[in-house]
Scaffold this active site. Structure first.
Site, PDB file in Angstrom:
ATOM      1  CB  SER A  72      -0.893   0.003   1.240  1.00  0.00           C
ATOM      2  OG  SER A  72      -1.532   1.253   1.419  1.00  0.00           O
ATOM      3  CE1 TYR A  99      -3.950  -2.228   5.010  1.00  0.00           C
ATOM      4  CE2 TYR A  99      -3.184  -0.026   4.442  1.00  0.00           C
ATOM      5  CZ  TYR A  99      -3.681  -1.257   4.057  1.00  0.00           C
ATOM      6  OH  TYR A  99      -3.905  -1.521   2.724  1.00  0.00           O
TER       7      TYR A  99
END
Length: 269
Positions: free
Chosen positions: A143, A157
């Site tokens: 990501s 995350y």
């Protein structure tokens, strides 16, 4: 482009979003695709759709954070279809609590397990056969949070996605001369079901300008279908339009904050 016909492709998180779109792309190119996830019913629905189009698709349910289940999964694939040619690590999850001040240890660990540990376990399971054949491709969906961490994805995350990016670079540096290609895909905001779990879920009109799952799937397909002599080490796939996320960041900052922080919160909101 190299042919993907009859290649054995294992895709995690294949029940929706990027994983589902990626499975469809590989299947359309003649690959033998294994859909991996924990929800068998969902995977079977995706498999049925693809089989109706004449694709070769199998379903493998597993907890990919468990070494025993991952090893059993890969052993089953090896027996049923042959050794894995392409591993796509796509499964991921984010925490409900986004601020590092308040996230519980258990929730932190869960995010690390799904986004980082599972990638390690799956990679470890397919590596011996790839090294033996001097051939294989490992693609992991990280990501942009690995490069630009913030409160949208949350502390856990961002850390996990940075870790997996580092791990993919390690694989590239260590096994490239064994004929193994290691690629890290770093998408920006993608219009997937994970958006429904945001502290401030984006409106449909905003989601339409985000990267779409099929866009990331095309990038993954490109990396996998280049000649074996060529590897894309890292690829960023981001929305063209930059949106204002300042309001979302403030809402995310206070999600699941303890009641005693109410006064502090009111100073900012």
């Amino acid at each position: 482009m190299d042919s993907l016909t009859e290649k054995v492709v294992l895709i995690t998180g294949a029940g929706s979003g990027i994983g589902k779109a990626t499975a469809a792309s590989f299947a359309a190119r003649g690959a033998r695709v294994v859909l991996v996830g924990r929800r068998k019913t969902t995977l079977e629905e995706v498999a049925s759709e693809l089989r109706d189009q004449g694709s070769q698709v199998w379903v493998g349910t597993a907890d990919i954070t468990s070494k025993n289940e991952v090893e059993a999964l890969v052993s089953w694939v090896n027996h049923e279809l042959g050794e894995v040619d392409i591993l796509v690590n796509n499964a991921g999850c984010a925490s409900n609590t986004l601020n590092a001040r308040w996230i519980e240890e258990e929730e932190w660990d869960q995010v690390q397990d799904v986004n980082l540990k599972a990638v390690f376990l799956l990679t470890q399971a397919v590596l011996p056969a790839m090294i033996s054949r001097q051939y294989g491709t490992i693609i992991t969906v990280s990501s942009l949070a690995a490069l630009r961490p913030n409160l949208l994805g949350g502390a856990a995350y961002g850390a996990a996605k940075a870790g997996v990016r580092n791990f993919m670079t390690y694989l590239h540096n260590t096994y490239r001369n064994n004929g193994i290609r290691s690629t890290c895909i770093l998408p920006g905001e993608v219009n997937t079901p994970i958006m429904d779990n945001r502290a401030n879920p984006p409106l449909r009109s905003i989601r339409e300008n985000m990267v779409q799952p099929e866009d990331v799937a095309e990038a993954i397909l490109l990396c996998a279908s280049l000649p074996a002599r060529t590897v894309i080490e890292e690829l960023i796939v981001a929305p063209t339009f930059l949106r204002d996320i300042s309001g979302d960041l403030e809402i995310s900052r206070w999600k699941n904050a303890p009641p005693e922080c109410r006064v502090e919160r009111e100073k900012y909101l």
